[in-house]
Motif scaffolding. Structure first.
Motif, PDB file in Angstrom:
ATOM      1  N   LEU A  75       0.858  -1.180   0.000  1.00 62.18           N
ATOM      2  CA  LEU A  75       0.000   0.000   0.000  1.00 62.18           C
ATOM      3  C   LEU A  75       0.898   1.235   0.000  1.00 62.18           C
ATOM      4  CD1 LEU A  75      -2.920   1.107   0.345  1.00 62.18           C
ATOM      5  CD2 LEU A  75      -2.519   1.021   2.811  1.00 62.18           C
ATOM      6  N   ASP A  77       1.128   5.744  -0.409  1.00 67.74           N
ATOM      7  CA  ASP A  77       0.539   7.069  -0.548  1.00 67.74           C
ATOM      8  C   ASP A  77       0.982   7.588  -1.909  1.00 67.74           C
ATOM      9  OD1 ASP A  77      -0.570   7.112   2.013  1.00 67.74           O
ATOM     10  OD2 ASP A  77       1.200   8.036   2.896  1.00 67.74           O
ATOM     11  N   GLU A  89      -3.775  10.488  -2.872  1.00 66.14           N
ATOM     12  CA  GLU A  89      -4.628   9.320  -2.706  1.00 66.14           C
ATOM     13  C   GLU A  89      -3.793   8.136  -2.262  1.00 66.14           C
ATOM     14  OE1 GLU A  89      -6.061   7.495  -6.528  1.00 66.14           O
ATOM     15  OE2 GLU A  89      -5.258   9.338  -7.374  1.00 66.14           O
ATOM     16  N   ARG A  90      -4.433   6.989  -2.060  1.00 67.14           N
ATOM     17  CA  ARG A  90      -3.743   5.758  -1.705  1.00 67.14           C
ATOM     18  C   ARG A  90      -3.894   4.785  -2.859  1.00 67.14           C
ATOM     19  NH1 ARG A  90      -3.489   4.617   4.017  1.00 67.14           N
ATOM     20  NH2 ARG A  90      -1.489   3.748   3.469  1.00 67.14           N
ATOM     21  N   VAL A  91      -2.947   3.875  -2.965  1.00 68.60           N
ATOM     22  CA  VAL A  91      -3.014   2.817  -3.975  1.00 68.60           C
ATOM     23  C   VAL A  91      -2.428   1.548  -3.379  1.00 68.60           C
ATOM     24  CG1 VAL A  91      -0.769   3.308  -5.055  1.00 68.60           C
ATOM     25  CG2 VAL A  91      -2.568   2.242  -6.403  1.00 68.60           C
ATOM     26  N   LEU A 103      -5.014  -0.974  -7.344  1.00 71.48           N
ATOM     27  CA  LEU A 103      -6.302  -0.753  -6.699  1.00 71.48           C
ATOM     28  C   LEU A 103      -6.314   0.612  -6.033  1.00 71.48           C
ATOM     29  CD1 LEU A 103      -9.045  -1.915  -5.751  1.00 71.48           C
ATOM     30  CD2 LEU A 103      -7.828  -2.797  -3.756  1.00 71.48           C
ATOM     31  N   ARG A 104      -7.175   1.482  -6.545  1.00 69.99           N
ATOM     32  CA  ARG A 104      -7.410   2.801  -5.959  1.00 69.99           C
ATOM     33  C   ARG A 104      -8.811   2.795  -5.382  1.00 69.99           C
ATOM     34  NH1 ARG A 104      -4.928   6.833 -10.619  1.00 69.99           N
ATOM     35  NH2 ARG A 104      -2.765   6.458 -10.094  1.00 69.99           N
ATOM     36  N   ASN A 105      -9.149   3.754  -4.569  1.00 67.64           N
ATOM     37  CA  ASN A 105     -10.469   3.803  -3.953  1.00 67.64           C
ATOM     38  C   ASN A 105     -11.559   3.784  -5.025  1.00 67.64           C
ATOM     39  OD1 ASN A 105     -12.365   3.978  -1.892  1.00 67.64           O
ATOM     40  ND2 ASN A 105     -12.375   6.205  -1.921  1.00 67.64           N
ATOM     41  N   GLY A 106     -12.317   2.689  -5.077  1.00 66.71           N
ATOM     42  CA  GLY A 106     -13.407   2.576  -6.027  1.00 66.71           C
ATOM     43  C   GLY A 106     -13.007   2.145  -7.421  1.00 66.71           C
ATOM     44  N   ALA A 108     -10.278  -0.616  -9.690  1.00 64.21           N
ATOM     45  CA  ALA A 108      -9.216  -1.626  -9.786  1.00 64.21           C
ATOM     46  C   ALA A 108      -8.873  -1.842 -11.247  1.00 64.21           C
ATOM     47  CB  ALA A 108      -9.661  -2.939  -9.159  1.00 64.21           C
TER      48      ALA A 108
END
Length: 115
Positions: A75, A77, A89-91, A103-106, A108
């Motif tokens: 994971l 930042d 964002e996070r990935v 995979l990002r928020n919402g 893939a």
């Protein structure tokens, strides 16, 4: 004690994005180029290189790696630059049998390794 100190000092390096370095294209899509000159362009290569994630018309600095227990995944930042905008964002990047899963928020995406 010395070995423990050494392993603690080198652990972040083991989590670096370099383990996922490569040129990719979206799984199941035709017509995408797989070369460095096309990197980041519409229909061009996608990449993870030297601590950066290169998408279509955006580049993200990858930092603060956290290993995911019992998975070949990390994971990160992200600080992304796209069309003059900066976003954070996070990935999660995970190895797959043919490339990586991003995979990002919402969202893939399966990126297939360029051959």
């Amino acid at each position: 004690m010395r070995a423990l100190l050494f392993s603690l000092m080198t652990f972040p390096a083991l989590l670096s994005a370099e383990g996922y370095d490569g040129l990719y294209h979206p799984e199941g899509q035709r017509g995408w180029l797989c070369d460095v000159p096309s990197l980041g362009q519409d229909g061009g290569a996608l990449a993870i290189r030297e601590g950066k994630l290169f998408g279509v018309e955006n580049t993200c600095e990858m930092s603060n790696p956290v290993s995911v227990r019992d998975m070949d995944a990390v994971l990160y930042d992200l600080e992304c630059s796209s069309e003059g905008e900066i976003t954070n964002e996070r990935v999660l990047v995970a190895r797959s049998d043919t490339g990586v899963i991003v995979l990002r928020n919402g969202f893939a995406a399966h990126w297939r390794t360029c051959e």
